[in-house]
Design a protein around this motif. Structure first.
Motif, PDB file in Angstrom:
ATOM      1  N   PHE A  43     -10.991   5.001 -18.218  1.00 23.02           N
ATOM      2  CA  PHE A  43     -10.073   4.112 -18.929  1.00 23.02           C
ATOM      3  C   PHE A  43     -10.726   2.756 -19.114  1.00 23.02           C
ATOM      4  N   PHE A  44     -11.159   2.507 -20.360  1.00 20.33           N
ATOM      5  CA  PHE A  44     -11.805   1.235 -20.679  1.00 20.33           C
ATOM      6  C   PHE A  44     -10.794   0.206 -21.156  1.00 20.33           C
ATOM      7  N   GLU A  45      -9.513   0.584 -21.171  1.00 23.56           N
ATOM      8  CA  GLU A  45      -8.426  -0.344 -21.496  1.00 23.56           C
ATOM      9  C   GLU A  45      -7.329  -0.172 -20.449  1.00 23.56           C
ATOM     10  N   HIS A  46      -6.525  -1.229 -20.296  1.00 21.24           N
ATOM     11  CA  HIS A  46      -5.461  -1.203 -19.295  1.00 21.24           C
ATOM     12  C   HIS A  46      -4.497  -0.042 -19.542  1.00 21.24           C
ATOM     13  N   SER A  47      -4.013   0.516 -18.457  1.00 24.75           N
ATOM     14  CA  SER A  47      -3.045   1.600 -18.556  1.00 24.75           C
ATOM     15  C   SER A  47      -2.384   1.818 -17.212  1.00 24.75           C
ATOM     16  N   THR A  48      -1.085   2.059 -17.212  1.00 22.25           N
ATOM     17  CA  THR A  48      -0.423   2.553 -16.005  1.00 22.25           C
ATOM     18  C   THR A  48       0.054   3.973 -16.275  1.00 22.25           C
ATOM     19  N   ARG A  49       0.908   4.102 -17.267  1.00 20.54           N
ATOM     20  CA  ARG A  49       1.554   5.377 -17.566  1.00 20.54           C
ATOM     21  C   ARG A  49       0.552   6.503 -17.835  1.00 20.54           C
ATOM     22  N   THR A  50      -0.328   6.254 -18.814  1.00 18.87           N
ATOM     23  CA  THR A  50      -1.219   7.330 -19.240  1.00 18.87           C
ATOM     24  C   THR A  50      -2.171   7.705 -18.108  1.00 18.87           C
ATOM     25  N   LYS A  51      -2.773   6.680 -17.493  1.00 25.59           N
ATOM     26  CA  LYS A  51      -3.720   6.924 -16.399  1.00 25.59           C
ATOM     27  C   LYS A  51      -3.053   7.658 -15.233  1.00 25.59           C
ATOM     28  N   CYS A  52      -1.927   7.126 -14.759  1.00 26.99           N
ATOM     29  CA  CYS A  52      -1.265   7.727 -13.597  1.00 26.99           C
ATOM     30  C   CYS A  52      -0.731   9.110 -13.935  1.00 26.99           C
ATOM     31  N   SER A  53      -0.281   9.270 -15.158  1.00 26.64           N
ATOM     32  CA  SER A  53       0.261  10.542 -15.598  1.00 26.64           C
ATOM     33  C   SER A  53      -0.826  11.618 -15.596  1.00 26.64           C
ATOM     34  N   PHE A  54      -2.000  11.270 -16.069  1.00 28.91           N
ATOM     35  CA  PHE A  54      -3.122  12.212 -16.005  1.00 28.91           C
ATOM     36  C   PHE A  54      -3.484  12.519 -14.563  1.00 28.91           C
TER      37      PHE A  54
ATOM     38  N   ALA C  40       2.048   6.110  -3.848  1.00 28.30           N
ATOM     39  CA  ALA C  40       1.151   5.177  -4.535  1.00 28.30           C
ATOM     40  C   ALA C  40       1.104   3.880  -3.744  1.00 28.30           C
ATOM     41  N   ASN C  41      -0.104   3.346  -3.590  1.00 27.82           N
ATOM     42  CA  ASN C  41      -0.312   2.075  -2.885  1.00 27.82           C
ATOM     43  C   ASN C  41      -0.559   0.986  -3.915  1.00 27.82           C
ATOM     44  N   LEU C  42       0.409   0.073  -4.045  1.00 34.13           N
ATOM     45  CA  LEU C  42       0.320  -0.989  -5.050  1.00 34.13           C
ATOM     46  C   LEU C  42      -0.037  -2.293  -4.350  1.00 34.13           C
ATOM     47  N   PHE C  43      -1.295  -2.684  -4.425  1.00 31.26           N
ATOM     48  CA  PHE C  43      -1.741  -3.910  -3.763  1.00 31.26           C
ATOM     49  C   PHE C  43      -2.069  -4.958  -4.809  1.00 31.26           C
ATOM     50  N   PHE C  44      -1.159  -5.927  -4.951  1.00 31.86           N
ATOM     51  CA  PHE C  44      -1.350  -7.000  -5.922  1.00 31.86           C
ATOM     52  C   PHE C  44      -2.082  -8.180  -5.291  1.00 31.86           C
ATOM     53  N   GLU C  45      -2.447  -8.055  -4.037  1.00 29.10           N
ATOM     54  CA  GLU C  45      -3.247  -9.069  -3.336  1.00 29.10           C
ATOM     55  C   GLU C  45      -4.374  -8.365  -2.597  1.00 29.10           C
ATOM     56  N   HIS C  46      -5.450  -9.107  -2.335  1.00 28.13           N
ATOM     57  CA  HIS C  46      -6.607  -8.536  -1.664  1.00 28.13           C
ATOM     58  C   HIS C  46      -6.234  -7.966  -0.296  1.00 28.13           C
ATOM     59  N   LEU C  66      -1.706   8.765  -5.163  1.00 28.91           N
ATOM     60  CA  LEU C  66      -1.981   8.536  -6.584  1.00 28.91           C
ATOM     61  C   LEU C  66      -2.813   7.270  -6.714  1.00 28.91           C
ATOM     62  N   PRO C  67      -3.995   7.340  -7.324  1.00 28.17           N
ATOM     63  CA  PRO C  67      -4.799   6.122  -7.477  1.00 28.17           C
ATOM     64  C   PRO C  67      -4.056   5.117  -8.357  1.00 28.17           C
ATOM     65  N   PHE C  68      -4.025   3.877  -7.922  1.00 29.06           N
ATOM     66  CA  PHE C  68      -3.388   2.828  -8.731  1.00 29.06           C
ATOM     67  C   PHE C  68      -4.173   1.543  -8.529  1.00 29.06           C
ATOM     68  N   GLU C  69      -4.752   1.038  -9.609  1.00 34.67           N
ATOM     69  CA  GLU C  69      -5.483  -0.224  -9.528  1.00 34.67           C
ATOM     70  C   GLU C  69      -4.717  -1.272 -10.317  1.00 34.67           C
ATOM     71  N   THR C  70      -4.264  -2.304  -9.614  1.00 36.66           N
ATOM     72  CA  THR C  70      -3.480  -3.336 -10.316  1.00 36.66           C
ATOM     73  C   THR C  70      -4.300  -3.984 -11.428  1.00 36.66           C
ATOM     74  N   ALA C  71      -5.604  -4.124 -11.214  1.00 31.71           N
ATOM     75  CA  ALA C  71      -6.434  -4.852 -12.173  1.00 31.71           C
ATOM     76  C   ALA C  71      -6.529  -4.150 -13.516  1.00 31.71           C
ATOM     77  N   THR C  72      -6.341  -2.844 -13.547  1.00 30.56           N
ATOM     78  CA  THR C  72      -6.481  -2.120 -14.802  1.00 30.56           C
ATOM     79  C   THR C  72      -5.154  -1.507 -15.236  1.00 30.56           C
ATOM     80  N   SER C  73      -4.072  -1.895 -14.585  1.00 29.37           N
ATOM     81  CA  SER C  73      -2.768  -1.338 -14.923  1.00 29.37           C
ATOM     82  C   SER C  73      -2.128  -2.135 -16.046  1.00 29.37           C
ATOM     83  N   SER C  74      -0.979  -1.668 -16.477  1.00 29.93           N
ATOM     84  CA  SER C  74      -0.257  -2.351 -17.545  1.00 29.93           C
ATOM     85  C   SER C  74       0.402  -3.643 -17.069  1.00 29.93           C
ATOM     86  N   VAL C  75       0.317  -3.903 -15.752  1.00 26.21           N
ATOM     87  CA  VAL C  75       0.741  -5.208 -15.241  1.00 26.21           C
ATOM     88  C   VAL C  75       0.001  -6.288 -16.034  1.00 26.21           C
ATOM     89  N   GLN C  76      -1.235  -5.954 -16.425  1.00 25.97           N
ATOM     90  CA  GLN C  76      -2.056  -6.887 -17.200  1.00 25.97           C
ATOM     91  C   GLN C  76      -1.513  -7.079 -18.614  1.00 25.97           C
TER      92      GLN C  76
END
Lengths: 299, 299, 299
Positions: A43-54, C40-46, C66-76
């Protein structure tokens, strides 16, 4: 090679088979695990739904997911997308899910790889897995979309969701209408423009598009409340909808802009149901990539 | 403690045992899974190949991989590498794979930990897992490297790959030659410098080094086309190679700089094969770290 | 719904049951795996310790993470925390571990979700999983904390660890004392302030708080050596401690600031033991979230 790059590449029969398989998986149809295969999600662009869904779909299929972070990859050293993909292929990855900012990034790429690419969104081009989950949500309610009226409202010009959907919906028998700001309408999409109140009141399916922060909401002249009043699903417009009509939104939602805060979870809204369906739609797509036997064609 | 920090620490017998084990694994030798063990991959520098290759190797061995992102770790709060490693040890990690910008970062570290460190690259120091996969690729073709002529071409001075390889190749019986820009040659490496055309034409193994974007390609005076002409593997130089000679590159490749675009996948190129071999080389290294019984020594 | 947001929400009986369960798990009590559930582990701080510790706890329980990276999520893209959480719920996540910079972020959130939230730290509010592992470390040594004297030393005003601990320790029968710089003491915490040498010499448990880089160490007027001399655990103060007293620190440690370098692994230090205990404390908390049968209440 079962690439999945655009719904235009699939027959309507194949699209409907995927929809049906997605709905069967949702109802608990048995899955044949694929534990010997590895997938990487790029994922070279931000995503929550699509990424997590996959990720979730891959988990349900028993696939191994190779961790890949674009931010810390050699892409940062100037490596091309092709070389990154060929590298992953060389180390044993069996399929690639890719979101990339370049429209049509997959066109050259697919000819140089011997593993399938699943397009998770390309620039302002296609977003075929989103289209499939949208269709699945409509079929779940209506059985099919023949003669259904679908209004797509918002920034059609910059929306890959709109583009993917407008075409496939017409192929499947629906009537598609564009609405929202006239200047955001895209004449080249081959659909009719209608004024919002008329469009909403006569539709079976309301597809709201996201107002993109990066394009509009940061613009000082753009007023979220004005947009909501003129082009959003207000409480007043809600009352004018057909009682059977359903509301879709690809999300992330700007609450109070495209849709009134209190309507997001209205009984006619299928917004969170779309997300649930996305997991099953992507399972069906991944099964196809790995040539798993799925449902018999009954359509 | 079976640290793996530099090939200098291993006997030639042990190095050749690892090469042999890697080649056996590639041919499908059975693996004894290690599912009760956890590994963490700490990459403080960008990587695709090495990072993903370790992830894949760990997967094949049935290891649990603890997700660790340097960008969101407490390293950002100023925590030392030692305390980060001791923390991971305290929570139950059984081995650490580390890439770090500081040359020799492992020297102090290894005395304060009771779990093995595998060095995935330290500053301008060593890159022993890359060396092992390079060796594996050479042994796969030639059986061994005794009396083979290996030319290493490019920025030897800043290359940890060059440094690791030059030494071990000589220990294993090869003749190592340096080539490329004279000013990038490193007199302290104990190898002879030869002009490129002569060096290439007489070698069995051509190791191209990456021109580092961050050092050179951003330099306005540096011209990629000039480099290619003077120090790259051009089509013309390709024609002068021995027909049995093989081409290696640690990647990421700058296509058209170190090597002509169309030669990357030439039959004599082993560049993508190196990546495939990397997974098996790292499996052998990880097995060693966990004291798994591997192949009997037959060398 | 078994949210875990603050120890204030739990009875002392329930807290002690979790401590006991954590200690049993450490001693090898059998675990009933929960492989059908996803976290899912959502860490918005280091974070290193808390994040990795949860990952390890989830692994031991057989949970899918479930992998979740705040930096690349739609939070952005401006998505709210609520919509991110509802999205994850919609795609099938069964529990959320969240660290977020906003104090009390969970207060509204928990009413809109049907899956449990585990608070891994909220702004300057609570850090209840850290408190639980601190308590576990004390109980491991002393059996309980009745009439034990605990000194919390450092920046109490900005510490969520201090706040969580001060309250629960008093509920469980301990006497809690604040020390360190007077101006960093927090009168509202309902504990007594004592000068450091007196406080340390009379305590059973010394809890050192981290001097926050982002607040103080970057301040030119702040001198680390002065802090160490006046408010740190120096070798001299170490000699004055009760021989049975134990030293805790939530880490990351500023070696030479809160504690002398050579005391970090002193026999009376439980700093790395705390990290080990954190995995088991979080396993107990996750079991509770999934309503697993744990130990019978024997307290």
């Amino acid at each position: 090679m079962a690439h999945f790059t655009s719904l235009d590449e699939l027959s309507t029969k194949e699209i409907e088979r995927l929809i049906e398989r997605g709905l069967q998986l949702k109802q608990g149809a048995p899955v044949q695990p694929i534990p010997t295969k590895t997938v990487a999600n790029l994922f070279f662009e931000h995503s929550t739904r699509t990424k997590c869904s996959f990720d979730m779909a891959e988990h349900h299929l028993g696939l191994h997911v190779l961790p890949f972070e674009t931010a810390t990859s050699s892409v940062q050293k100037g490596e091309t997308l092709l070389d990154t993909c060929k590298t992953l292929q060389a180390i044993g990855v069996d399929a690639l899910v890719i979101r990339h900012g370049e429209t049509g990034y997959y066109e050259q790429l697919q000819h140089h790889l011997s593993i399938p690419i699943i397009n998770a969104g390309d620039g302002s081009g296609q977003h075929p897995t989103q289209s499939l989950l949208d269709l699945m949500t409509m079929y779940e309610v209506y059985g099919n979309v023949i003669d259904k009226i679908v209004v797509i409202c918002g920034d059609l010009r910059h929306s890959r969701v709109a583009r993917s959907n407008a075409h496939v919906l017409q192929r499947l028998g629906a009537t598609v209408i564009g609405s929202g700001p006239r200047e955001w309408f895209d004449e080249t999409m081959g659909i009719e423009y209608r004024e919002i109140d008329e469009a909403f009141a006569s539709s079976d399916i309301i597809m709201l598009l996201r107002v993109q922060h990066e394009r509009h909401l940061a613009d000082q002249d753009f007023r979220a409340t004005d947009y909501h009043l003129h082009y959003g699903l207000t409480r007043k417009r809600m009352e004018q909808l057909r009682p059977s009509a359903i509301i879709l939104h690809p999300a992330p939602i700007n609450r109070g802009v495209e849709i009134a805060e209190e309507l997001v979870e209205h009984p006619q809204s299928r917004i969170f149901e779309q997300m649930t369906n996305g997991v099953f739609a992507r399972m069906a797509i991944l099964e196809r990539a790995f040539n798993q036997q799925t449902t018999k064609e009954t359509i």
